[in-house]
Design an enzyme around this catalytic site. Structure first.
Site, PDB file in Angstrom:
ATOM      1  N   GLU A  83      49.225  42.859  45.271  1.00 49.96           N
ATOM      2  CA  GLU A  83      48.071  42.534  46.122  1.00 49.96           C
ATOM      3  C   GLU A  83      48.473  42.215  47.563  1.00 49.96           C
ATOM      4  O   GLU A  83      47.873  41.364  48.210  1.00 49.96           O
ATOM      5  CB  GLU A  83      47.266  41.364  45.537  1.00 49.96           C
ATOM      6  CG  GLU A  83      46.557  41.691  44.248  1.00 49.96           C
ATOM      7  CD  GLU A  83      45.385  42.638  44.424  1.00 49.96           C
ATOM      8  OE1 GLU A  83      44.745  42.617  45.479  1.00 49.96           O
ATOM      9  OE2 GLU A  83      45.125  43.409  43.487  1.00 49.96           O
ATOM     10  N   GLY A  84      49.482  42.874  48.041  1.00 45.93           N
ATOM     11  CA  GLY A  84      49.978  42.641  49.402  1.00 45.93           C
ATOM     12  C   GLY A  84      51.131  41.654  49.389  1.00 45.93           C
ATOM     13  O   GLY A  84      51.034  40.600  48.764  1.00 45.93           O
TER      14      GLY A  84
END
Length: 143
Positions: free
Chosen positions: A123-124
């Site tokens: 998620e980053g």
């Protein structure tokens, strides 16, 4: 928010790692005493618990806001970064408690440490999360 969802998984993983480390510290005997009786081990376990409870509180706070329909992108980044760094630290400290056995496949700690690392990438990356946080705190000037 996917960042909050994976943070919940990471908190659960950290809880399991801490429980395994505490259990092992009561079973592992050196110089006639369980290592759990040693101050250094108690401090490691205490620090793991402090980090876990702090990250759990951050996660719960963010989840409560989402349940109320309040979405804060920066808060999602804070939660994801806080929790992902905590789970890796807890797993790393567990490896220290297990000592050389921590690298052995006989014990699950070596795999849990490798698995914990992925949370700072999903998620980053945490660097991207920090860019989001910093950009929210210090927005760009418009010309």
């Amino acid at each position: 928010d996917g960042r909050v969802a994976i943070s919940a998984v990471a908190v659960g993983m950290a809880q399991g790692v801490l429980e395994r480390a505490a259990k092992y510290s009561k079973e592992r005997v050196t110089f006639g005493k369980p290592i759990a009786s040693r101050q250094a081990i108690k401090f490691k376990l205490a620090d793991m618990e402090i980090r876990l409870q702090t990250a759990r509180a951050q996660l719960f706070y963010n989840a409560q806001l989402i349940d109320k329909g309040i979405y804060d992108g920066m808060l999602g980044s804070v939660t994801k970064t806080c929790v992902s760094e905590m789970v890796f630290d807890v797993a790393n400290q567990a490896l220290q408690i297990f000592g050389g056995y921590g690298y052995s496949r006989e014990y699950p700690v070596e795999k849990l440490l490798r698995d914990a690392r992925i949370f700072s990438l999903f998620e980053g990356t945490n660097e991207i999360q920090r860019m989001i946080i910093g950009g929210t705190l210090v927005p760009k000037k418009r010309n």
